[in-house]
Design an enzyme around this catalytic site. Structure first.
Site, PDB file in Angstrom:
ATOM      1  N   LEU A 141       0.919  -1.052   0.073  1.00  0.00           N
ATOM      2  CA  LEU A 141       0.199   0.127  -0.025  1.00  0.00           C
ATOM      3  C   LEU A 141       0.926   1.123  -0.048  1.00  0.00           C
ATOM      4  O   LEU A 141       0.425   2.309  -0.472  1.00  0.00           O
ATOM      5  CB  LEU A 141      -0.945   0.183   1.182  1.00  0.00           C
ATOM      6  CG  LEU A 141      -2.017  -1.053   1.291  1.00  0.00           C
ATOM      7  CD1 LEU A 141      -3.011  -0.736   2.520  1.00  0.00           C
ATOM      8  CD2 LEU A 141      -2.729  -1.102   0.098  1.00  0.00           C
ATOM      9  N   SER A 162     -11.167  -3.160  14.790  1.00  0.00           N
ATOM     10  CA  SER A 162     -10.977  -4.159  15.815  1.00  0.00           C
ATOM     11  C   SER A 162     -11.636  -3.734  16.971  1.00  0.00           C
ATOM     12  O   SER A 162     -11.703  -2.542  17.400  1.00  0.00           O
ATOM     13  CB  SER A 162      -9.271  -4.322  16.231  1.00  0.00           C
ATOM     14  OG  SER A 162      -9.127  -5.011  17.197  1.00  0.00           O
ATOM     15  N   TYR A 219      -1.037  -0.879  17.873  1.00  0.00           N
ATOM     16  CA  TYR A 219      -1.760  -1.251  17.158  1.00  0.00           C
ATOM     17  C   TYR A 219      -3.197  -0.751  17.068  1.00  0.00           C
ATOM     18  O   TYR A 219      -3.883  -0.496  16.136  1.00  0.00           O
ATOM     19  CB  TYR A 219      -1.816  -2.979  17.342  1.00  0.00           C
ATOM     20  CG  TYR A 219      -2.971  -3.565  16.562  1.00  0.00           C
ATOM     21  CD1 TYR A 219      -3.000  -3.729  15.343  1.00  0.00           C
ATOM     22  CD2 TYR A 219      -4.025  -4.111  17.072  1.00  0.00           C
ATOM     23  CE1 TYR A 219      -3.936  -4.175  14.438  1.00  0.00           C
ATOM     24  CE2 TYR A 219      -4.976  -4.632  16.519  1.00  0.00           C
ATOM     25  CZ  TYR A 219      -5.108  -4.901  15.180  1.00  0.00           C
ATOM     26  OH  TYR A 219      -6.229  -5.284  14.537  1.00  0.00           O
ATOM     27  N   LYS A 242      -5.497   1.473  14.347  1.00  0.00           N
ATOM     28  CA  LYS A 242      -6.737   1.313  14.056  1.00  0.00           C
ATOM     29  C   LYS A 242      -7.880   2.570  14.204  1.00  0.00           C
ATOM     30  O   LYS A 242      -8.816   3.124  13.335  1.00  0.00           O
ATOM     31  CB  LYS A 242      -7.719   0.216  14.553  1.00  0.00           C
ATOM     32  CG  LYS A 242      -6.906  -1.312  13.968  1.00  0.00           C
ATOM     33  CD  LYS A 242      -7.167  -1.508  12.665  1.00  0.00           C
ATOM     34  CE  LYS A 242      -6.554  -2.739  12.102  1.00  0.00           C
ATOM     35  NZ  LYS A 242      -6.706  -3.208  10.786  1.00  0.00           N
ATOM     36  N   ASN A 283       0.553 -15.613  18.237  1.00  0.00           N
ATOM     37  CA  ASN A 283      -0.203 -14.592  19.308  1.00  0.00           C
ATOM     38  C   ASN A 283      -1.414 -15.041  19.963  1.00  0.00           C
ATOM     39  O   ASN A 283      -1.943 -14.507  20.924  1.00  0.00           O
ATOM     40  CB  ASN A 283       0.090 -13.328  18.668  1.00  0.00           C
ATOM     41  CG  ASN A 283       1.234 -12.694  18.317  1.00  0.00           C
ATOM     42  OD1 ASN A 283       2.228 -12.784  19.128  1.00  0.00           O
ATOM     43  ND2 ASN A 283       1.824 -12.352  17.068  1.00  0.00           N
ATOM     44  N   PRO A 340       0.433  -8.064  31.162  1.00  0.00           N
ATOM     45  CA  PRO A 340       0.006  -6.645  31.265  1.00  0.00           C
ATOM     46  C   PRO A 340      -0.734  -6.246  30.081  1.00  0.00           C
ATOM     47  O   PRO A 340      -0.620  -6.603  28.866  1.00  0.00           O
ATOM     48  CB  PRO A 340       1.377  -6.006  31.445  1.00  0.00           C
ATOM     49  CG  PRO A 340       2.473  -6.768  30.810  1.00  0.00           C
ATOM     50  CD  PRO A 340       1.923  -8.098  31.054  1.00  0.00           C
ATOM     51  N   GLY A 341      -1.788  -5.514  30.503  1.00  0.00           N
ATOM     52  CA  GLY A 341      -2.921  -5.124  29.157  1.00  0.00           C
ATOM     53  C   GLY A 341      -3.907  -5.865  29.076  1.00  0.00           C
ATOM     54  O   GLY A 341      -4.935  -5.515  28.543  1.00  0.00           O
ATOM     55  N   ASP A 342      -4.116  -7.135  29.465  1.00  0.00           N
ATOM     56  CA  ASP A 342      -5.006  -8.025  29.396  1.00  0.00           C
ATOM     57  C   ASP A 342      -6.046  -7.825  30.052  1.00  0.00           C
ATOM     58  O   ASP A 342      -5.941  -7.106  31.418  1.00  0.00           O
ATOM     59  CB  ASP A 342      -4.649  -9.697  29.702  1.00  0.00           C
ATOM     60  CG  ASP A 342      -4.162 -10.079  28.404  1.00  0.00           C
ATOM     61  OD1 ASP A 342      -3.737  -9.538  27.386  1.00  0.00           O
ATOM     62  OD2 ASP A 342      -3.481 -11.312  28.460  1.00  0.00           O
TER      63      ASP A 342
END
Length: 337
Positions: free
Chosen positions: A58, A123, A147, A151, A196, A291-293
């Site tokens: 792209l 997402s 990420y 988005k 992942n 971390p972050g979950d």
């Protein structure tokens, strides 16, 4: 003719199947950084129809414009982008440049050639840590990693684009957790390296490629202490794009839509369902939380039902059976071809 960016990937290949089976002409552009062209050959095998595909990035404006010059493109389904949350934290500039700049070049090219129908692959990460569940489209948007931010920024760009020009028809599709594979067992998720995502990890343990599943956290406020997510069959997800495409053909407008089942399953519930579907034991070990979950995340898909006429039909049994069929026949994914 429908252009699918990132069409050789896991979700893209399933969308191509649905488009071809509905009678559309399909053209794919993909830089094959995280996919292989064999997936598209298998799409042709499944459908008995052919598609055009090109190894194009792209970010290459000249090549992008040449594609639009050569083909009469009616609408674009935009999936191309880097998508690993952990990697995005390590190399944020790479993610912002690839995902956002690539999308801007695509949109500028579309505008130049007067193609104003766009289905965008967003997402559920744009919701960050939701205060309650189920999640509706009007929740506060607050991505927690580069990420997710990329988005969300593209969503903002699309909303601003529509404000500037009401001829655009844009559907922003917020995916929850796609799993499963095509029932033929010919296309599915084929991550390179250690997966992942949960389902490919489970399947690689079941097929003997990995010794055990690591379950990150069993002390969440859920029924069994493990994280709860909304898993959606990739074929249902693909069909959601066709429903959005049909809506885009009706006229201009912009909308955001959750694509999920509306039901959450814990990690251990998914493991149990997979063991039942496959007849294979999936040994696991509890590890510390990542971390972050977050504890719980599942969709309210009512808006997609009411405005797109779309609902997810397949249950967790189908998701597990199709995932097992895929890995059993393709233990190395596409990487042995």
């Amino acid at each position: 003719m429908i252009l699918v960016t990132g069409g050789a990937g896991y979700i893209g290949s399933h969308i191509c199947v649905e488009l071809l089976e509905e009678g559309h002409e399909v053209i794919v552009i993909d830089n094959f950084s995280n996919s292989r062209s064999v997936s598209l050959r298998r799409v042709e095998e499944i459908t008995g129809k052919s598609l055009e595909y090109f190894d194009v990035d792209l970010l290459d404006r000249k090549e992008m414009e040449s594609i639009f010059e050569r083909f009469d493109i009616e609408a674009v389904i935009h999936l191309a982008g880097l998508k690993a949350v952990g990697e995005s934290v390590e190399v944020p500039l790479k993610y912002y440049h690839n995902n956002i700049t690539g999308s801007i070049i695509l949109l500028e090219t579309m505008k130049k050639f007067n193609v104003k129908k766009m289905i965008f692959s967003s997402s559920a990460t744009v919701y960050g840590t939701p205060k309650t569940n189920p999640i509706t489209e009007d929740f506060e948007l607050q991505a927690t990693n580069p990420y997710g931010n990329s988005k969300l920024m593209i969503e903002d760009i699309l909303r601003d684009l529509y404000v500037s020009d009401h001829e655009w028809s844009i559907s922003i599709l917020r995916y929850f957790n796609p799993i499963g594979a095509h029932p033929s067992g010919r296309i599915g998720e084929s991550p390179s390296g250690i997966p992942n995502n949960l389902m490919p990890y489970i399947t690689q343990v079941a097929v003997g490629k990995l010794p055990q599943l690591n379950v990150f956290g069993d002390d969440y406020p859920t029924k069994d202490g493990t994280g709860v997510r909304d898993y959606i069959h990739v074929v249902d997800l693909a069909k959601g794009h066709l429903s959005a495409l049909h809506k885009s053909m009706e006229g201009p407008g912009i909308g955001e839509f959750n694509l999920g089942t509306g039901q959450g399953y814990s990690v251990l519930e998914l493991v149990e369902a997979f063991e039942k579907a496959s007849g294979k034991e999936v040994p696991y070990e509890i590890k510390n939380r990542r971390p972050g979950d977050i504890a719980v995340c599942y969709a309210d898909p009512a808006k997609a039902r009411d405005e797109l006429g779309w609902t997810a039909d397949k249950g967790v049994k189908d998701m597990c059976e199709d995932s097992w069929r895929w890995i059993k026949h393709n233990p190395e994914g596409y990487f042995t071809v």
